[in-house]
Design a protein around this motif. Sequence first.
Motif: not given
Length: 66
Positions: A5-14
């Motif tokens: 999720q972090l690699a995809l830029g989805h910080v909130t989901e991470a």
Amino acid sequence: MVEAQLALGHVTEALRFLERGRGREMLDLLERSGIDPVHRAEENAQREGDAAALARVAEVRRAVAE
């Protein structure tokens, strides 16, 4: 999953995945220890005559049962 999720830029989901994992670890620890925090809270509320706390315990029990 957190790293993906972090690699995809989805910080909130991470962060959601991270917190879910931490919650699961806490539940596993409580289960292994044999401690029932809801039962203990209920006993304390009864001993102290705390109607609001007893109502909250009942609410938690209903939520867990669902």
